[in-house]
Design a protein around this motif. Structure first.
Motif, mmCIF file in Angstrom:
data_model
loop_
_atom_site.group_PDB
_atom_site.id
_atom_site.type_symbol
_atom_site.label_atom_id
_atom_site.label_comp_id
_atom_site.label_asym_id
_atom_site.label_seq_id
_atom_site.Cartn_x
_atom_site.Cartn_y
_atom_site.Cartn_z
ATOM 1 N N ILE A 82 0.864 -1.185 -0.050
ATOM 2 C CA ILE A 82 0.032 0.098 0.155
ATOM 3 C C ILE A 82 0.792 1.216 -0.209
ATOM 4 C CG2 ILE A 82 -1.632 1.404 1.196
ATOM 5 C CD1 ILE A 82 -2.654 -1.411 2.325
ATOM 6 N N GLU A 83 1.841 1.322 0.701
ATOM 7 C CA GLU A 83 2.970 2.418 0.943
ATOM 8 C C GLU A 83 3.607 2.710 -0.264
ATOM 9 O OE1 GLU A 83 4.781 1.925 4.442
ATOM 10 O OE2 GLU A 83 2.804 2.489 5.755
ATOM 11 N N GLN A 84 3.829 1.905 -1.280
ATOM 12 C CA GLN A 84 4.590 2.055 -2.376
ATOM 13 C C GLN A 84 4.039 3.178 -3.244
ATOM 14 O OE1 GLN A 84 5.038 -1.508 -4.436
ATOM 15 N NE2 GLN A 84 6.840 -2.312 -3.064
ATOM 16 N N ASN A 85 4.677 4.264 -3.323
ATOM 17 C CA ASN A 85 4.355 5.582 -4.023
ATOM 18 C C ASN A 85 4.652 5.143 -5.569
ATOM 19 O OD1 ASN A 85 3.078 6.470 -1.981
ATOM 20 N ND2 ASN A 85 5.188 7.646 -1.362
ATOM 21 N N ALA A 86 3.615 5.338 -6.435
ATOM 22 C CA ALA A 86 3.932 5.342 -7.894
ATOM 23 C C ALA A 86 4.692 6.618 -8.355
ATOM 24 C CB ALA A 86 2.753 5.050 -8.542
ATOM 25 N N PRO A 87 5.377 6.702 -9.092
ATOM 26 C CA PRO A 87 6.068 7.817 -9.528
ATOM 27 C C PRO A 87 4.990 8.625 -10.443
ATOM 28 C CG PRO A 87 6.853 6.389 -10.946
ATOM 29 C CD PRO A 87 6.262 5.816 -9.702
ATOM 30 N N VAL A 88 4.720 9.977 -9.887
ATOM 31 C CA VAL A 88 3.821 10.984 -10.526
ATOM 32 C C VAL A 88 4.469 11.640 -11.745
ATOM 33 C CG1 VAL A 88 2.150 12.756 -10.309
ATOM 34 C CG2 VAL A 88 2.495 11.324 -8.658
ATOM 35 N N LYS A 89 3.693 11.648 -13.124
ATOM 36 C CA LYS A 89 4.488 12.120 -14.199
ATOM 37 C C LYS A 89 3.575 13.268 -14.507
ATOM 38 C CE LYS A 89 6.692 8.154 -16.096
ATOM 39 N NZ LYS A 89 6.731 7.056 -17.514
ATOM 40 N N ALA A 90 4.326 14.427 -14.532
ATOM 41 C CA ALA A 90 3.433 15.496 -14.888
ATOM 42 C C ALA A 90 3.223 15.774 -16.461
ATOM 43 C CB ALA A 90 4.135 16.785 -14.594
ATOM 44 N N HIS A 91 2.068 15.769 -16.814
ATOM 45 C CA HIS A 91 1.654 16.254 -18.152
ATOM 46 C C HIS A 91 1.826 17.721 -18.936
ATOM 47 C CE1 HIS A 91 0.205 12.076 -18.544
ATOM 48 N NE2 HIS A 91 -0.199 12.180 -17.602
ATOM 49 N N VAL A 92 2.652 17.859 -19.858
ATOM 50 C CA VAL A 92 2.769 18.904 -20.751
ATOM 51 C C VAL A 92 1.813 19.222 -21.563
ATOM 52 C CG1 VAL A 92 4.328 20.632 -21.697
ATOM 53 C CG2 VAL A 92 5.297 18.819 -20.091
ATOM 54 N N ILE A 93 0.910 20.211 -21.394
ATOM 55 C CA ILE A 93 0.086 20.398 -22.327
ATOM 56 C C ILE A 93 0.054 21.950 -22.937
ATOM 57 C CG2 ILE A 93 -2.648 21.209 -22.553
ATOM 58 C CD1 ILE A 93 -3.155 19.612 -20.035
ATOM 59 N N THR A 94 0.438 21.659 -24.231
ATOM 60 C CA THR A 94 0.715 22.986 -25.101
ATOM 61 C C THR A 94 -0.430 23.790 -25.430
ATOM 62 O OG1 THR A 94 0.265 21.669 -27.354
ATOM 63 C CG2 THR A 94 2.657 21.456 -26.117
ATOM 64 N N LEU A 95 -0.163 25.106 -25.842
ATOM 65 C CA LEU A 95 -1.334 25.889 -26.165
ATOM 66 C C LEU A 95 -1.957 25.348 -27.241
ATOM 67 C CD1 LEU A 95 -2.353 28.840 -25.678
ATOM 68 C CD2 LEU A 95 -1.085 29.591 -27.541
ATOM 69 N N THR A 96 -1.568 24.540 -28.325
ATOM 70 C CA THR A 96 -2.195 24.075 -29.326
ATOM 71 C C THR A 96 -3.311 22.889 -29.028
ATOM 72 O OG1 THR A 96 -0.226 24.334 -30.771
ATOM 73 C CG2 THR A 96 -1.983 22.866 -31.462
ATOM 74 N N GLN A 97 -2.893 22.132 -27.963
ATOM 75 C CA GLN A 97 -3.494 21.135 -27.226
ATOM 76 C C GLN A 97 -4.771 21.793 -26.560
ATOM 77 O OE1 GLN A 97 -0.817 18.789 -25.093
ATOM 78 N NE2 GLN A 97 -0.517 17.154 -26.794
ATOM 79 N N ARG A 98 -4.464 22.715 -26.033
ATOM 80 C CA ARG A 98 -5.619 23.565 -24.866
ATOM 81 C C ARG A 98 -6.578 24.069 -25.724
ATOM 82 N NH1 ARG A 98 -3.923 26.322 -19.789
ATOM 83 N NH2 ARG A 98 -2.866 24.694 -19.257
ATOM 84 N N LEU A 99 -6.243 24.837 -27.013
ATOM 85 C CA LEU A 99 -7.135 25.226 -27.836
ATOM 86 C C LEU A 99 -8.019 24.322 -29.012
ATOM 87 C CD1 LEU A 99 -5.298 28.713 -28.520
ATOM 88 C CD2 LEU A 99 -7.197 28.337 -26.970
ATOM 89 N N LYS A 100 -7.499 23.144 -29.058
ATOM 90 C CA LYS A 100 -7.770 22.280 -29.882
ATOM 91 C C LYS A 100 -9.466 22.099 -29.986
ATOM 92 C CE LYS A 100 -5.569 18.613 -31.259
ATOM 93 N NZ LYS A 100 -4.957 17.433 -31.405
ATOM 94 N N PRO A 101 -10.244 21.844 -28.663
ATOM 95 C CA PRO A 101 -11.658 21.986 -28.815
ATOM 96 C C PRO A 101 -12.273 23.121 -29.443
ATOM 97 C CG PRO A 101 -10.726 21.359 -26.812
ATOM 98 C CD PRO A 101 -9.472 21.841 -27.496
ATOM 99 N N LEU A 102 -11.578 24.443 -29.022
ATOM 100 C CA LEU A 102 -11.994 25.877 -29.718
ATOM 101 C C LEU A 102 -11.891 25.504 -31.340
ATOM 102 C CD1 LEU A 102 -13.194 28.546 -29.073
ATOM 103 C CD2 LEU A 102 -10.625 29.230 -29.172
ATOM 104 N N PHE A 103 -10.935 25.111 -31.662
ATOM 105 C CA PHE A 103 -10.875 24.868 -33.161
ATOM 106 C C PHE A 103 -11.733 23.847 -33.843
ATOM 107 C CE2 PHE A 103 -5.979 25.429 -32.351
ATOM 108 C CZ PHE A 103 -5.952 26.619 -32.520
ATOM 109 N N LYS A 104 -12.240 22.895 -33.190
ATOM 110 C CA LYS A 104 -13.115 22.084 -33.549
ATOM 111 C C LYS A 104 -14.393 22.631 -33.648
ATOM 112 C CE LYS A 104 -10.991 17.768 -32.023
ATOM 113 N NZ LYS A 104 -10.879 16.538 -31.218
ATOM 114 N N ALA A 105 -14.625 23.628 -32.701
ATOM 115 C CA ALA A 105 -16.028 24.174 -32.511
ATOM 116 C C ALA A 105 -16.124 25.229 -33.411
ATOM 117 C CB ALA A 105 -16.406 24.638 -31.068
ATOM 118 N N ALA A 106 -14.887 25.962 -33.824
ATOM 119 C CA ALA A 106 -15.328 27.064 -34.874
ATOM 120 C C ALA A 106 -15.132 26.139 -36.393
ATOM 121 C CB ALA A 106 -13.623 27.829 -34.982
ATOM 122 N N ALA A 107 -14.734 25.024 -36.543
ATOM 123 C CA ALA A 107 -14.825 24.418 -37.754
ATOM 124 C C ALA A 107 -16.301 24.046 -38.036
ATOM 125 C CB ALA A 107 -13.788 23.298 -37.707
ATOM 126 N N ILE A 108 -16.939 23.604 -36.920
ATOM 127 C CA ILE A 108 -18.215 23.218 -36.995
ATOM 128 C C ILE A 108 -19.312 24.190 -37.233
ATOM 129 C CG2 ILE A 108 -20.049 22.179 -35.885
ATOM 130 C CD1 ILE A 108 -18.336 20.295 -34.222
#
Length: 157
Positions: free
Chosen positions: A68-94
């Protein structure tokens, strides 16, 4: 030996009505080598259960706590601006697609409700002008003279 009690215990065992003490009696009975022939078919069941039982041991708690006490290493995910705005791009295309289809569907009605007789008369006049333009100058003069003499036919519906 009276096996009636063992048979009753078996019936109660298969109906899930036995206590732990009664199940222990069944295990010890079927652990013997001299079991009656009609009860031999149940012997493998209780011997299998006895073989599967393993005591937890004194270090069980310690092993569980280590897992139980074994801690799994936590990896930080890097989110780029393009990935963050991808839903907005999809909505604009629709939205762009919907507006384009709406404009394309509206185009036939933009001309309004023209009078079909007038449109047909304009069409015939245009056809007549095109045929005059294709002819040479001398033929065109003859066509104009004959056209002046005979009016355009009227459209019949």
């Amino acid at each position: 030996m009276d096996y009636k009690y063992i048979e009753q215990l078996l019936e109660r065992y298969f109906q899930c009505e036995t206590t732990l003490k009664e199940e222990e009696i069944l295990r010890t009975f079927f652990a013997q080598d001299d079991v009656p022939v009609w009860l031999v078919k149940y012997q493998s069941l209780f011997r299998y259960e006895a073989a599967q039982e393993q005591p937890l041991g004194d270090d069980f708690d310690e092993r569980m706590l280590n897992i139980i006490e074994q801690n799994a290493p936590v990896k930080a995910h890097v989110i780029t601006l393009t990935q963050r705005l991808k839903p907005l791009f999809k909505a604009a295309a629709i939205v762009a697609i919907v507006l384009t289809l709406g404009n394309a569907a509206q185009a036939p009605w933009d001309r309004g409700w023209d009078n079909p007789r007038e449109e047909y008369a304009k069409f015939l006049e245009q056809q007549h002008q095109d045929s005059i333009n294709r002819l040479g100058p001398i033929q065109a003069e003859n066509m104009i003279d004959s056209a002046a003499a005979a009016p355009l036919p009227e459209a019949k519906y």
